[in-house]
Design an enzyme around this catalytic site. Structure first.
Site, PDB file in Angstrom:
ATOM      1  N   ASP A  56       0.843  -1.191   0.000  1.00 53.91           N
ATOM      2  CA  ASP A  56       0.000   0.000   0.000  1.00 53.91           C
ATOM      3  C   ASP A  56       0.882   1.246   0.000  1.00 53.91           C
ATOM      4  O   ASP A  56       2.102   1.160   0.127  1.00 53.91           O
ATOM      5  CB  ASP A  56      -0.892   0.003   1.244  1.00 53.91           C
ATOM      6  CG  ASP A  56      -0.064  -0.080   2.521  1.00 53.91           C
ATOM      7  OD1 ASP A  56       0.404   0.975   2.992  1.00 53.91           O
ATOM      8  OD2 ASP A  56       0.144  -1.202   3.035  1.00 53.91           O
ATOM      9  N   ASP A  70       0.600   3.625   2.387  1.00 48.20           N
ATOM     10  CA  ASP A  70       0.416   4.232   3.696  1.00 48.20           C
ATOM     11  C   ASP A  70      -0.703   5.263   3.565  1.00 48.20           C
ATOM     12  O   ASP A  70      -1.812   4.914   3.163  1.00 48.20           O
ATOM     13  CB  ASP A  70       1.724   4.824   4.209  1.00 48.20           C
ATOM     14  CG  ASP A  70       1.729   5.010   5.722  1.00 48.20           C
ATOM     15  OD1 ASP A  70       1.304   4.071   6.423  1.00 48.20           O
ATOM     16  OD2 ASP A  70       2.138   6.067   6.197  1.00 48.20           O
TER      17      ASP A  70
END
Length: 280
Positions: free
Chosen positions: A227, A229
């Site tokens: 991802d 973040d």
């Protein structure tokens, strides 16, 4: 078959193998059973720090005897701040392991380290708060040097070369380890990126890497970016997103491990040498 031990084995045959496993693999989120072992046995070993996260699997991978331990336990029983890190590292060490390949899921703090990429970091920053960080609680005082090369270069080189064949892989990066289990706020993420200069973020590197160094063990990490973040506002990090990415890449990770195993040197003396001048 599960072999139960209350003390370190004196001979490999106690583990059902011809030689002690000199290499260990620590699996992160989503990697609870590597499925790449031949003639595998499970070992339950008690340590002075309690039981490790799970039984240690020992068997052959690419012709080499290897130990495997799922960091969170099968079924993901332990959140990052509750993992029995000391028991995990001590268990691997007493079973003969002297080098570790670790696997972790991480978030990215920079746009060019995209979800799905691999990162083989070369530095880290510790922002954890409440963990058991050392084997040296006294009466002996030891200060372990880790700064110049926290990740063993000989292992890093192999991981980068093998992983690059199958997936976009970044050679180097700074891993910031936070306490968890919550994810960062937007303000924190900006600090990690702009002030600290970190590239990836996770919750499990520390104190795992510290403890390995304290026992003179070599350590390398292959991190999967799952991802952004909170770097990309419309793609917020969630546990579901992390699990989904790990599921998509798990077969590649297993292939990388299987091909890296026979290329990791059996002995890397400098890892043990760090202890020569560490204790007062």
């Amino acid at each position: 078959m599960v072999i139960k031990l209350t003390q370190p084995p004196k001979e490999p045959k106690e583990l059902g193998v011809e030689e002690f496993p000199r290499l260990g693999i620590i699996g992160g989120s989503g990697l609870y059973d590597p499925g790449i072992f031949e003639n595998a046995v499970e070992v339950q070993i008690h340590t002075p720090y309690g039981l490790p996260s799970d039984n240690v699997i020992i068997g052959r991978v690419s012709g080499r005897v290897v130990a495997f331990l799922p960091r969170h336990g099968r079924g993901h029983k332990y959140p990052p701040h509750k993992i029995p890190y000391r028991a995990n590292i001590y268990a691997l060490y007493t079973l003969g392991v002297r080098s570790i390949i670790a696997v972790s899921a991480v978030g990215s703090l920079r746009p060019d380290y995209a979800p799905g990429d691999f990162v083989v970091p070369d530095q880290f920053v510790d922002m954890t708060k409440s963990r058991e960080y050392t084997f040296y609680d006294g009466p002996r005082t030891c200060h372990i040097s880790i700064g110049l090369e926290p990740f063993t270069q000989e292992i890093r080189k192999v991981l980068v070369e093998v992983a690059s064949r199958y997936n976009r892989t970044h050679d180097g990066g700074c891993y910031i380890c936070i306490e968890g289990p919550r994810f960062s706020t937007k303000a924190e993420s900006r600090i990690w990126r702009e002030v600290f200069g970190c590239d990836i973020i996770g919750m499990t590197l520390v104190p795992e890497i510290n403890l390995a160094r304290e026992l003179g063990m070599c350590y390398g990490l292959i991190a999967l970016v799952t991802d952004y973040d909170v770097l990309v506002p419309h793609q917020p990090v969630t546990a579901e997103a992390v699990e989904k990415m790990m599921t998509e890449k798990i077969d590649i990770i297993k292939r990388v491990i299987a091909e890296a195993v026979p290329r990791i040197p059996a002995e890397i003396p400098k890892c043990g040498d760090v202890l020569k001048y560490a204790c007062v």
